[in-house]
Write a protein that holds these residues in place. Structure first.
Motif, PDB file in Angstrom:
ATOM      1  N   GLU A 206      52.219  28.783  38.501  1.00  0.00           N
ATOM      2  CA  GLU A 206      52.021  27.484  38.825  1.00  0.00           C
ATOM      3  C   GLU A 206      50.538  27.113  39.227  1.00  0.00           C
ATOM      4  O   GLU A 206      50.019  26.004  38.627  1.00  0.00           O
ATOM      5  CB  GLU A 206      52.840  27.247  39.981  1.00  0.00           C
ATOM      6  CG  GLU A 206      54.407  27.175  39.647  1.00  0.00           C
ATOM      7  CD  GLU A 206      55.328  27.159  40.832  1.00  0.00           C
ATOM      8  OE1 GLU A 206      54.780  27.243  41.953  1.00  0.00           O
ATOM      9  OE2 GLU A 206      56.649  27.179  40.729  1.00  0.00           O
ATOM     10  N   LYS A 207      49.742  27.910  39.805  1.00  0.00           N
ATOM     11  CA  LYS A 207      48.459  27.510  40.329  1.00  0.00           C
ATOM     12  C   LYS A 207      47.431  28.203  39.382  1.00  0.00           C
ATOM     13  O   LYS A 207      46.077  27.999  39.724  1.00  0.00           O
ATOM     14  CB  LYS A 207      48.325  28.430  41.577  1.00  0.00           C
ATOM     15  CG  LYS A 207      49.229  27.743  42.523  1.00  0.00           C
ATOM     16  CD  LYS A 207      49.270  28.543  44.160  1.00  0.00           C
ATOM     17  CE  LYS A 207      50.343  27.788  45.041  1.00  0.00           C
ATOM     18  NZ  LYS A 207      49.843  28.456  46.540  1.00  0.00           N
ATOM     19  N   LYS A 208      47.779  28.833  38.085  1.00  0.00           N
ATOM     20  CA  LYS A 208      46.742  29.290  37.339  1.00  0.00           C
ATOM     21  C   LYS A 208      46.060  30.410  37.936  1.00  0.00           C
ATOM     22  O   LYS A 208      44.736  30.207  37.664  1.00  0.00           O
ATOM     23  CB  LYS A 208      46.033  28.283  36.546  1.00  0.00           C
ATOM     24  CG  LYS A 208      46.818  27.167  35.898  1.00  0.00           C
ATOM     25  CD  LYS A 208      47.750  27.916  34.725  1.00  0.00           C
ATOM     26  CE  LYS A 208      48.630  27.015  33.992  1.00  0.00           C
ATOM     27  NZ  LYS A 208      49.599  26.470  34.454  1.00  0.00           N
ATOM     28  N   ALA A 209      46.671  31.083  38.851  1.00  0.00           N
ATOM     29  CA  ALA A 209      45.863  32.339  39.597  1.00  0.00           C
ATOM     30  C   ALA A 209      46.196  33.430  38.676  1.00  0.00           C
ATOM     31  O   ALA A 209      46.956  33.791  38.138  1.00  0.00           O
ATOM     32  CB  ALA A 209      46.366  32.212  40.884  1.00  0.00           C
ATOM     33  N   PRO A 210      44.996  34.259  38.705  1.00  0.00           N
ATOM     34  CA  PRO A 210      44.949  35.793  37.969  1.00  0.00           C
ATOM     35  C   PRO A 210      45.942  36.610  38.709  1.00  0.00           C
ATOM     36  O   PRO A 210      46.148  36.805  39.949  1.00  0.00           O
ATOM     37  CB  PRO A 210      43.514  36.157  38.211  1.00  0.00           C
ATOM     38  CG  PRO A 210      42.853  35.010  38.217  1.00  0.00           C
ATOM     39  CD  PRO A 210      43.523  34.084  38.975  1.00  0.00           C
ATOM     40  N   LEU A 211      46.801  37.313  37.814  1.00  0.00           N
ATOM     41  CA  LEU A 211      47.552  38.147  38.530  1.00  0.00           C
ATOM     42  C   LEU A 211      48.134  39.099  37.284  1.00  0.00           C
ATOM     43  O   LEU A 211      48.535  38.954  36.101  1.00  0.00           O
ATOM     44  CB  LEU A 211      49.125  37.725  38.919  1.00  0.00           C
ATOM     45  CG  LEU A 211      49.961  38.704  39.465  1.00  0.00           C
ATOM     46  CD1 LEU A 211      49.379  39.522  40.690  1.00  0.00           C
ATOM     47  CD2 LEU A 211      51.401  37.802  40.001  1.00  0.00           C
ATOM     48  N   ILE A 212      48.037  40.602  37.856  1.00  0.00           N
ATOM     49  CA  ILE A 212      48.459  41.541  36.866  1.00  0.00           C
ATOM     50  C   ILE A 212      49.432  42.527  37.536  1.00  0.00           C
ATOM     51  O   ILE A 212      49.037  42.828  38.892  1.00  0.00           O
ATOM     52  CB  ILE A 212      47.316  42.314  36.153  1.00  0.00           C
ATOM     53  CG1 ILE A 212      47.841  43.372  34.895  1.00  0.00           C
ATOM     54  CG2 ILE A 212      46.490  43.143  37.045  1.00  0.00           C
ATOM     55  CD1 ILE A 212      47.066  44.051  34.307  1.00  0.00           C
ATOM     56  N   GLY A 213      50.664  42.708  36.983  1.00  0.00           N
ATOM     57  CA  GLY A 213      51.514  43.686  38.062  1.00  0.00           C
ATOM     58  C   GLY A 213      52.645  44.138  37.345  1.00  0.00           C
ATOM     59  O   GLY A 213      52.981  43.787  36.128  1.00  0.00           O
TER      60      GLY A 213
END
Length: 322
Positions: A206-213
């Motif tokens: 939604e916020k176009k935030a980087p995440l890898i998990g």
């Protein structure tokens, strides 16, 4: 409610007998249907992810409402569930992810647990990114490019390295070994639960935030967000034999059911239901979304799905009858 009918039947019998009739009419007892087979009780392990909770919800609903079983659900982690099969506190695990070491211990050596067959679900574990990242950084899904993007994933918890977000600490993962053995400039940080991971991925998209998990399938979030899997080095048989040296992707799992040997050998409707229960990833995700996204109780979610899928349900139940 049946007392008047019984009284009437007895009056008729007495009247006929008093008249000395030679009638051979059947008595009410001989014409009645046989009572259903007693179901007894079943204790189902519930591991800490909502897809498993969906399995348990549907099986418990059918066992209680349609077969007359007494059902107990115990919330336990994976290791504890296997120990429960051994001690007799647990009757069945509905969604087992591999655990060849535990199969060796409890099935092959101690003979207290048995394989029941596939659950029908196909299990996938790996590292994922939200879809916006694939669009913005097309080569990020190749593990060999991850160090190039490590700075995108730095968080206060990752100590200057890229963060790989893992979920529930009780899950068995290879992620710390992968970071080390693939020489990745990342640190594994635990979100704390499946729910926390879902929230993180949803917010990242939604916020176009980087995440890898770390994430997995089946999982209802994939119905809403098409998470993109990272291409880790190809899994080959035995590449994860030494957990400290793992440098390959997770295997694909054919998820299966495991039961207490005593429970399965005792037989009965509940045991047969467990043997017959199989469904797809999409079916599990649907019920899981009812629980997690739409906030239904497990019983409400199961009832809704059962009523919408009578043919699937009747197939399991018909085979559960003697």
């Amino acid at each position: 409610m049946q007392a008047p009918r019984i009284a009437l039947a007895m009056t008729l019998v007495l009247t006929i007998a008093g008249c000395g009739s030679g009638s051979t009419s059947s008595s009410p007892r001989s014409s009645s249907t046989a009572p259903p087979e007693p179901c007894g009780s079943i204790t189902i392990a519930v591991n800490p992810w909502v897809g498993y909770e969906a399995n348990a919800a549907v099986v418990a609903y059918l066992a209680e409402k349609r077969l007359g079983c007494k059902v107990t659900k115990k919330e336990v982690d994976e290791q504890t569930a296997w120990q429960g099969l051994d001690s007799g506190e647990i009757d069945v695990i509905l969604e087992n992810w591999g655990h060849e070491d535990l199969k060796q211990k409890y099935i092959e050596e101690k003979h207290t647990a048995v394989r029941v067959g596939p659950s029908g679900n196909k299990g996938v574990i790996g590292w994922y990114v939200p879809p916006w990242m694939k669009k913005t950084y097309p080569d990020i899904t190749n593990w060999q490019n991850l160090n190039k993007y490590a700075n995108l994933f730095v968080t206060p918890q990752s100590e200057g390295k890229g963060q790989v977000l893992d979920g529930d600490p009780s899950y068995v993962t290879n992620d710390e070994a992968l970071v080390k053995n693939l020489n990745l400039n990342y640190k594994v940080v635990y979100a704390g639960s499946e729910q926390a991971s879902i929230k993180a991925f949803r917010q990242a998209e939604e916020k176009k935030a980087p995440l890898i998990g770390y994430f997995f399938e089946p999982q209802w979030l994939h119905l809403d967000i098409e998470l993109v899997k990272i291409e880790l080095p190809e899994y080959k048989a035995g590449c994860d034999a030494d957990t400290a040296k793992v440098a390959c992707d997770y295997p694909r799992y054919e998820l299966d059911k495991i039961a207490s040997k005593k429970f399965l050998e005792k037989g009965g409707p509940a045991a047969r239901l467990i043997q017959n229960f199989q469904w797809s990833n999409d079916e599990q995700d649907t019920v899981a979304s009812f629980i997690a996204k739409y906030k239904m109780s497990p019983e409400e979610a199961a009832k809704r799905w059962v009523e919408a899928n009578p043919d699937r349900v009747e197939d399991w139940l018909t085979k559960a009858k003697p």
